[in-house]
Design a protein around this motif. Structure first.
Motif, PDB file in Angstrom:
ATOM      1  N   TYR A 132      -7.968   0.560  -5.801  1.00 38.76           N
ATOM      2  CA  TYR A 132      -8.679   0.387  -4.541  1.00 38.76           C
ATOM      3  C   TYR A 132      -9.045   1.773  -3.996  1.00 38.76           C
ATOM      4  N   LEU A 190      -4.966  -4.432  -3.385  1.00 40.44           N
ATOM      5  CA  LEU A 190      -4.186  -5.021  -2.306  1.00 40.44           C
ATOM      6  C   LEU A 190      -4.595  -6.472  -2.029  1.00 40.44           C
ATOM      7  N   ASP A 219       0.878  -1.175   0.000  1.00 39.09           N
ATOM      8  CA  ASP A 219       0.000   0.000   0.000  1.00 39.09           C
ATOM      9  C   ASP A 219       0.912   1.220   0.000  1.00 39.09           C
ATOM     10  N   ASP A 220       1.528   1.460  -1.148  1.00 35.85           N
ATOM     11  CA  ASP A 220       2.584   2.453  -1.248  1.00 35.85           C
ATOM     12  C   ASP A 220       2.376   3.317  -2.477  1.00 35.85           C
ATOM     13  N   THR A 265      -8.988   3.892  -1.378  1.00 36.97           N
ATOM     14  CA  THR A 265      -8.115   4.913  -0.791  1.00 36.97           C
ATOM     15  C   THR A 265      -7.032   5.353  -1.771  1.00 36.97           C
ATOM     16  N   ALA A 266      -6.680   4.478  -2.720  1.00 34.66           N
ATOM     17  CA  ALA A 266      -5.668   4.830  -3.713  1.00 34.66           C
ATOM     18  C   ALA A 266      -6.187   5.909  -4.646  1.00 34.66           C
TER      19      ALA A 266
END
Length: 217
Positions: free
Chosen positions: A127, A104, A86-87, A129-130
């Motif tokens: 996803y 993820l 998650d970067d 939040t991305a």
């Protein structure tokens, strides 16, 4: 029927994904691969609709390098990156590689299935939040006058390798200095040159000089 190629260096993960996907209506796993090189070979033979690609694989090409090659050779095949990272850096690199989606490994099964359907239909998938993070970063870059392809778009490792290549070190020498494999150096070098739209070592040296990465006594 969505035809899927599953790529992950862990056999247990591949088996679990295959069981999950083959049990769903409208989906079929047509092959599996343990690294990027094998994924490219399998995809060229099987012509899947979607390649479900792990990001980090220690042997052969990594997921981003393989995704970029698949985008060039099989533009109709969608690549969905499935990763534990998650970067933000990996996210942007995945998009730049031509991947159609990024999700993820911690995501619920239904979200993964939805992501596969989205990319199979030609849509992009990130996803939740991305998506927010991507928009925020894009707006910040626009505000600061930045754009894709700048030095700032490189990861810390890519910046490090850029400087060393410009200083004249060979891939083997860089690998020894950074305690990584020659293949990893080659992968980073290829990625950074693609991001910066550079084609030759002289171009790279000129860029490094402009950025003040080279010093002369």
């Amino acid at each position: 029927m969505v035809r899927i190629l599953v790529v992950d260096d862990h056999a247990i993960v591949r088996s679990g994904l295959m069981m999950l996907l083959n049990g769903r209506q409208g989906m079929e796993v047509v092959g599996e691969a343990a690294d990027g090189d094998e994924a490219i070979a399998q995809a060229q033979t099987l012509r899947p609709d979607v390649v479900l690609m792990d990001l980090s694989m220690p042997h052969g090409k990594d997921g981003l390098t393989a995704a970029a090659e698949l985008k060039r050779s099989l533009p109709e095949t969608a690549v969905l990156i499935l990763t534990m990272h998650d970067d933000e850096g990996y996210l942007f690199r995945a998009i730049q590689s031509g991947a159609s989606g990024y999700i993820l490994k911690s995501a619920p099964h239904e979200e993964l299935l939805a992501a596969i359907r989205h990319v199979a239909e030609g849509q992009a998938y990130l996803y939740p939040t991305a998506t927010k993070r991507l928009m925020s970063d894009y707006l910040d870059k626009m505000k600061n006058g930045e754009h894709a392809g700048t030095y700032e778009s490189l990861s810390d490792r890519e910046k490090e390798i850029l400087a060393k290549v410009a200083q004249g070190y060979s891939n083997k020498e860089i690998a020894e200095q950074l305690v990584i494999s020659v293949k990893t150096v080659e992968s980073h070098k290829s990625n950074l040159m693609e991001k910066l739209e550079l084609r030759t070592r002289p171009d790279l040296v000129k860029f490094a000089m402009k950025k003040g990465l080279l010093t002369f006594d």
